[in-house]
Design a protein around this motif. Structure first.
Motif, PDB file in Angstrom:
ATOM      1  N   ARG A 128       0.818  -1.204   0.000  1.00 21.64           N
ATOM      2  CA  ARG A 128       0.000   0.000   0.000  1.00 21.64           C
ATOM      3  C   ARG A 128       0.854   1.256   0.000  1.00 21.64           C
ATOM      4  NH1 ARG A 128      -3.356  -1.419   4.034  1.00 21.64           N
ATOM      5  NH2 ARG A 128      -2.632   0.161   5.487  1.00 21.64           N
ATOM      6  N   TYR A 129       2.034   1.144   0.545  1.00 23.74           N
ATOM      7  CA  TYR A 129       2.924   2.302   0.623  1.00 23.74           C
ATOM      8  C   TYR A 129       3.909   2.325  -0.541  1.00 23.74           C
ATOM      9  CZ  TYR A 129       1.503   4.114   5.183  1.00 23.74           C
ATOM     10  OH  TYR A 129       0.820   4.697   6.217  1.00 23.74           O
TER      11      TYR A 129
ATOM     12  N   ASP B 140       3.890   3.868  -3.279  1.00 20.47           N
ATOM     13  CA  ASP B 140       4.171   5.222  -3.766  1.00 20.47           C
ATOM     14  C   ASP B 140       5.249   5.887  -2.926  1.00 20.47           C
ATOM     15  OD1 ASP B 140       2.482   5.149  -5.873  1.00 20.47           O
ATOM     16  OD2 ASP B 140       0.799   6.115  -4.851  1.00 20.47           O
ATOM     17  N   LEU B 141       5.215   5.602  -1.645  1.00 22.18           N
ATOM     18  CA  LEU B 141       6.236   6.169  -0.761  1.00 22.18           C
ATOM     19  C   LEU B 141       7.610   5.618  -1.131  1.00 22.18           C
ATOM     20  CD1 LEU B 141       6.981   7.888   1.669  1.00 22.18           C
ATOM     21  CD2 LEU B 141       6.531   5.938   3.132  1.00 22.18           C
TER      22      LEU B 141
ATOM     23  N   LEU C 212       8.804   7.371  -4.073  1.00 19.84           N
ATOM     24  CA  LEU C 212       9.223   8.740  -3.781  1.00 19.84           C
ATOM     25  C   LEU C 212      10.545   8.784  -3.019  1.00 19.84           C
ATOM     26  CD1 LEU C 212       5.725  10.193  -3.045  1.00 19.84           C
ATOM     27  CD2 LEU C 212       7.330  11.122  -4.698  1.00 19.84           C
ATOM     28  N   PHE C 213      10.756   7.791  -2.155  1.00 15.94           N
ATOM     29  CA  PHE C 213      12.047   7.709  -1.456  1.00 15.94           C
ATOM     30  C   PHE C 213      13.164   7.490  -2.469  1.00 15.94           C
ATOM     31  CE2 PHE C 213      10.290   6.259   2.892  1.00 15.94           C
ATOM     32  CZ  PHE C 213      10.467   7.517   3.424  1.00 15.94           C
TER      33      PHE C 213
ATOM     34  N   ARG D 203      13.198   8.317  -5.608  1.00 10.47           N
ATOM     35  CA  ARG D 203      13.379   9.553  -6.343  1.00 10.47           C
ATOM     36  C   ARG D 203      14.147  10.581  -5.509  1.00 10.47           C
ATOM     37  NH1 ARG D 203      11.694  12.946 -10.289  1.00 10.47           N
ATOM     38  NH2 ARG D 203      11.416  14.978  -9.329  1.00 10.47           N
ATOM     39  N   ARG D 204      13.713  10.688  -4.239  1.00  7.80           N
ATOM     40  CA  ARG D 204      14.354  11.667  -3.366  1.00  7.80           C
ATOM     41  C   ARG D 204      15.851  11.420  -3.264  1.00  7.80           C
ATOM     42  NH1 ARG D 204      13.641  10.952   2.977  1.00  7.80           N
ATOM     43  NH2 ARG D 204      14.926   9.169   2.458  1.00  7.80           N
TER      44      ARG D 204
ATOM     45  N   VAL E 182      17.727  11.988  -6.674  1.00  6.65           N
ATOM     46  CA  VAL E 182      17.853  13.401  -7.035  1.00  6.65           C
ATOM     47  C   VAL E 182      18.749  14.121  -6.036  1.00  6.65           C
ATOM     48  CG1 VAL E 182      16.602  15.573  -7.236  1.00  6.65           C
ATOM     49  CG2 VAL E 182      15.644  13.493  -8.216  1.00  6.65           C
ATOM     50  N   ALA E 183      18.493  13.865  -4.756  1.00  2.00           N
ATOM     51  CA  ALA E 183      19.170  14.638  -3.726  1.00  2.00           C
ATOM     52  C   ALA E 183      20.672  14.400  -3.711  1.00  2.00           C
ATOM     53  CB  ALA E 183      18.582  14.317  -2.371  1.00  2.00           C
TER      54      ALA E 183
ATOM     55  N   ILE F  88      12.545  10.947  11.822  1.00  2.00           N
ATOM     56  CA  ILE F  88      11.226  10.808  11.207  1.00  2.00           C
ATOM     57  C   ILE F  88      10.481   9.585  11.727  1.00  2.00           C
ATOM     58  CG2 ILE F  88      12.124   9.609   9.161  1.00  2.00           C
ATOM     59  CD1 ILE F  88       9.916  11.414   7.723  1.00  2.00           C
ATOM     60  N   PHE F  89      11.199   8.512  12.054  1.00  2.00           N
ATOM     61  CA  PHE F  89      10.542   7.339  12.624  1.00  2.00           C
ATOM     62  C   PHE F  89       9.888   7.691  13.956  1.00  2.00           C
ATOM     63  CE2 PHE F  89      13.151   3.701  10.488  1.00  2.00           C
ATOM     64  CZ  PHE F  89      12.635   4.095   9.277  1.00  2.00           C
TER      65      PHE F  89
ATOM     66  N   TYR G 125       4.207   7.225  11.638  1.00  2.00           N
ATOM     67  CA  TYR G 125       4.262   5.816  11.316  1.00  2.00           C
ATOM     68  C   TYR G 125       4.133   5.586   9.819  1.00  2.00           C
ATOM     69  CZ  TYR G 125       3.191   0.988  10.708  1.00  2.00           C
ATOM     70  OH  TYR G 125       3.246  -0.299  10.269  1.00  2.00           O
ATOM     71  N   PHE G 126       4.983   4.777   9.291  1.00  2.00           N
ATOM     72  CA  PHE G 126       4.802   4.170   7.977  1.00  2.00           C
ATOM     73  C   PHE G 126       5.620   2.893   8.037  1.00  2.00           C
ATOM     74  CE2 PHE G 126       8.094   7.421   7.796  1.00  2.00           C
ATOM     75  CZ  PHE G 126       9.193   6.728   7.336  1.00  2.00           C
TER      76      PHE G 126
ATOM     77  N   ARG H 171       8.337   0.590   8.210  1.00  2.00           N
ATOM     78  CA  ARG H 171       9.761   0.942   8.263  1.00  2.00           C
ATOM     79  C   ARG H 171      10.546   0.298   7.134  1.00  2.00           C
ATOM     80  NH1 ARG H 171       7.851   4.850  10.970  1.00  2.00           N
ATOM     81  NH2 ARG H 171       7.837   4.662  13.221  1.00  2.00           N
TER      82      ARG H 171
ATOM     83  N   SER I  28      -0.302   7.363  17.133  1.00  2.00           N
ATOM     84  CA  SER I  28       0.208   7.462  15.766  1.00  2.00           C
ATOM     85  C   SER I  28       1.144   6.298  15.426  1.00  2.00           C
ATOM     86  CB  SER I  28       0.903   8.804  15.541  1.00  2.00           C
ATOM     87  OG  SER I  28       1.888   9.000  16.513  1.00  2.00           O
TER      88      SER I  28
ATOM     89  N   THR J  81      10.188  17.927   9.429  1.00  2.00           N
ATOM     90  CA  THR J  81      10.420  16.493   9.510  1.00  2.00           C
ATOM     91  C   THR J  81       9.834  15.887   8.244  1.00  2.00           C
ATOM     92  OG1 THR J  81       9.615  16.799  11.724  1.00  2.00           O
ATOM     93  CG2 THR J  81      10.383  14.624  11.164  1.00  2.00           C
TER      94      THR J  81
ATOM     95  N   ALA K 288       3.049  11.198   1.024  1.00  2.00           N
ATOM     96  CA  ALA K 288       3.212   9.745   0.990  1.00  2.00           C
ATOM     97  C   ALA K 288       3.654   9.217   2.346  1.00  2.00           C
ATOM     98  CB  ALA K 288       4.228   9.356  -0.075  1.00  2.00           C
TER      99      ALA K 288
END
Lengths: 280, 427
Positions: free
Chosen positions: A25-26, A28-29, A32-33, A35-36, A39-40, A111-112, A116-117, A119, B92, B116, B133
């Motif tokens: 489900r994540y 897309d994240l 994006l990680f 990509r980040r 690029v970064a 960020i953790f 929550y997402f 890990r 959360s 963050t 995301a």
């Protein structure tokens, strides 16, 4: 009346808490990680993504001079450039999978600790980035291979080439397995961060990168079977260059070992992700 | 189906105190091998003293149960270390509870602390996607909301600039815009609104209200700013050392927050507690808030007068001219006004200073009273100043309140005096 709760938060129980559906489900994240980080890492650099090519080229040249020209280590009759490059490209992929996931918890503690997402999205995205890096370097390797073939080097591509995706998968999950294992342990023991740095180097010399397996006396070969990367690198080289000492038994054994390491890593990771905020 | 969206049952979180391990593998192995050989642990701090100390534990949350209904804006208040952040962390899913459980209906998103989840090298656009995301949205959902987010954050012109070039205000605006426009069923906000300019704060508050009342979403809001809690939240909980103290409507909770934590009662008497506030010349004895009948009270109808009394003793007058004075503060720490008498005393002895605030003068809300005795001789001198010594609550029944004239909405301001007004036709 039965109520519909979407989430229930309970104390940790059980060994394995990996929720693959949630990871999906994540996705897309993860994208994006990827990509980040891609690029970064090259923003505000002059050469940008060219660094992906410069780095293995440079290592190859250094290895050719030191191990080929000075130490005169034989390369199974292949042009040294080609021989070293095959090893470096595959080793780079594996070692960056390992070292870049080894600091997952400590590097992302900020960020953790806030949101929550799953890990696992972080190390998984690292593997994907490294796969992309590998793809770029692999194209470079193919160009050099093509060049040397034109010049008449004794290269023959073998049917083992069909195993390449499997080899990549194996290197990826081996690197990921060890990386997340270390990252779980570093939440308690920071010592391991130092170990990873020079451990990777030692491991490289224990793997036939700068020397061919054929140089190892027969009676010591069993030792190399214990190193899952030895079989992978040797097979990779055999697939594309046609030289090397390979056997299906050793390869199968190394694959089994990889799976075992990966499972231990995932279990440790899933144990750690629930509580590491309290110990980090 | 009931409309409960968060159900917390017997939730506890225990932290072990002290070092969990020695932090290095070597020491852990050393301790472990000593234990195996039956020797003293060389790394045990108390081993040399010859007795064992129990490893302490600390309950960050202690058996908490409550429910939150859909559309609630729940304020979570409490002193530092009361367990507010731990509660939010568990809800959360950042950390796990030790016992008990939390059931949640819908998606939870936390408004992240400034930056963050932002990557400084990425542009505003890329960061909106990344942050969305991280908060659990899919790319498609973010795409749908994108314009709204940019519009809300007021960063149209900078959307393709790396966020490292943003001002801190722009950062916060962007972060809030992403979280607030995500449409999570439950939005967690942990004191971030303090940043950003006043105008944007207002916009955020408006957005929060809209999110909860119009879209029926639930907001959990942690803040030390009681004025904000009072104006935003429909209900609140008060946590104190991990325990749930009060769960109820906002004004009750805010009042108990103050009376419990600043020790601000409706009356106090230092003679019974042997407390000494004062200096060589004078000391505070007691104070109280009383109604027009002379009874100590902490709740007042907005139309009725409030009387503050203070007893103090002057022990060594030394030619000082003593002036008692009362300092009235709003819960957010803003001074409403200070009042003192038009006379002074110069003798020693026990005095009682009484000040009456007329009805229809204060606004509704909680007031804290600081009691002070100053003197004017060679410069101003404060003999004592007891901050937040007393507190009282002014209630507005809304009906038949002359300063409302039929209007029923909230009326801002520190005071709401009934003044002399004349309206006459001039043409």
């Amino acid at each position: 009346m039965q109520e519909q709760w979407t989430t229930t938060i309970r104390p940790v129980s059980g060994w394995l808490n990996i929720n693959l559906a949630e990871l999906w489900r994540y996705r897309d994240l993860i994208a994006l990680f990827v990509r980040r980080d891609f690029v970064a890492s090259y923003k505000q650099t002059i050469l940008g993504p060219l660094w992906f090519l410069i780095q293995p080229l440079f290592s190859t040249v250094v290895f050719t001079v030191i191990f080929g020209n000075i130490a005169k280590i034989p390369t199974d009759g292949l042009p040294p450039m080609l021989f070293y490059m095959a090893g470096i490209v595959s080793w780079n992929y594996f070692s960056s999978c390992m070292t870049n996931t080894a600091n997952t918890f400590v590097a992302n503690a900020g960020i953790f600790g806030k949101v929550y997402f799953p890990r696992l999205t972080v190390p998984v995205s690292v593997i994907i980035i490294n796969l992309a890096t590998f793809a770029i370097q692999f194209v470079l390797f193919l160009c050099i291979l093509f060049y040397f073939t034109l010049k008449g080097a004794p290269v023959h591509i073998s049917p083992w080439i069909l195993l390449t995706p499997l080899l990549l998968l194996q290197m990826g999950i081996l690197g990921l397995g060890i990386g997340i294992m270390v990252s779980s342990l570093t939440t308690k023991y920071r010592d391991l961060t130092f170990l990873v740095g020079f451990g990777t180097q030692l491991w490289m010399y224990a793997t036939p990168i700068v020397y061919p397996m054929s140089q190892i006396p027969e009676k010591w070969r069993w030792l190399f079977a214990l190193n899952p990367m030895a079989a992978v690198v040797e097979t990779f080289r055999y697939a594309f260059l046609g030289v090397g000492v390979i056997s299906t038994d050793v390869l199968a054994f190394s694959f089994g070992m990889t799976l075992l390491i990966f499972c231990i890593g995932v279990i440790l990771f899933s144990r750690t992700e629930k509580t590491f905020m309290d110990t980090v | 189906m009931s409309d409960t969206v968060i159900k917390i049952e017997n939730l506890s979180k225990e932290y072990r105190l002290g070092t969990i391990n020695h932090g290095t593998l070597y020491r852990d192995l050393q301790s472990w091998s000593a234990r195996i050989r039956g020797k003293e642990d060389p790394n045990s701090k108390i081993a040399s003293a010859g007795f064992k100390v129990q490893i302490g534990s600390f309950m960050a949350l202690d058996d908490i149960s409550f429910e939150v209904k859909q559309g609630d804006v729940l304020g979570i208040v409490g002193r530092n270390g009361a367990g507010k952040s731990t509660l939010l962390k568990i809800i959360s899913r950042v950390t796990m509870p030790t016992r008990g459980e939390v059931k949640i209906k819908g998606r939870v998103a936390s408004l992240l602390e400034v930056g963050t989840g932002f990557h400084p090298e990425l542009t505003g656009r890329e960061n909106i996607y990344l942050n969305g995301a991280i908060l659990g949205m899919t790319k498609k959902e973010i795409g749908r909301k994108f314009d709204e987010i940019v519009d809300f954050a007021e960063i149209e012109n900078f959307i393709d600039t790396p966020v490292k070039r943003y001002s801190s205000g722009m950062y916060v605006r962007l972060a809030f815009a992403v979280a607030a426009n995500l449409e999570p069923e439950i939005l967690i906000i942990d004191e971030v609104l303090a940043v950003g300019d006043a105008q944007f704060q207002k916009k955020c508050l408006g957005k929060m209200e809209q999110v909860s009342t119009k879209q029926g979403r639930t907001v959990l809001f942690v803040s030390h700013n009681m004025a904000m809690i009072t104006s935003l939240c429909t209900s609140a909980v008060l946590l104190d050392s991990g325990k749930l103290r009060v769960r109820g409507n906002t004004s009750d909770v805010v009042l108990s927050y103050y009376t419990q934590y600043s020790g601000s009662p409706a009356s106090f008497d230092f003679r019974s507690s042997n407390k000494f506030i004062g200096d060589d010349h004078a000391m505070l004895i007691s104070g109280s808030v009383v109604d027009s009948e002379g009874n100590v009270a902490n709740e007042f109808d907005i139309r009725n007068p409030v009387t503050i009394t203070m007893r103090y003793r002057v022990t060594r007058p030394d030619h000082y001219r003593f002036i008692p004075n009362f300092h009235f503060y709003a819960p957010d720490g803003t001074c409403a006004f200070i009042s003192g008498p038009q006379e002074v005393t110069t003798e020693s002895g026990e005095f009682e200073a009484v000040c009456t605030i007329p009805g229809n003068y204060l606004n509704d809300g909680t007031y804290f009273v600081g009691l002070a005795l100053s003197s004017m001789e060679t410069g101003v001198k404060a003999h004592f100043y007891e901050q937040n010594a007393l507190s009282f609550n002014v209630k507005d029944p809304i009906d038949n309140v002359p300063t409302r004239n039929g209007y029923a909405g909230p009326i801002p301001g520190m005071i709401r005096p009934k003044l002399d007004w004349k309206i006459r036709g001039v043409a």
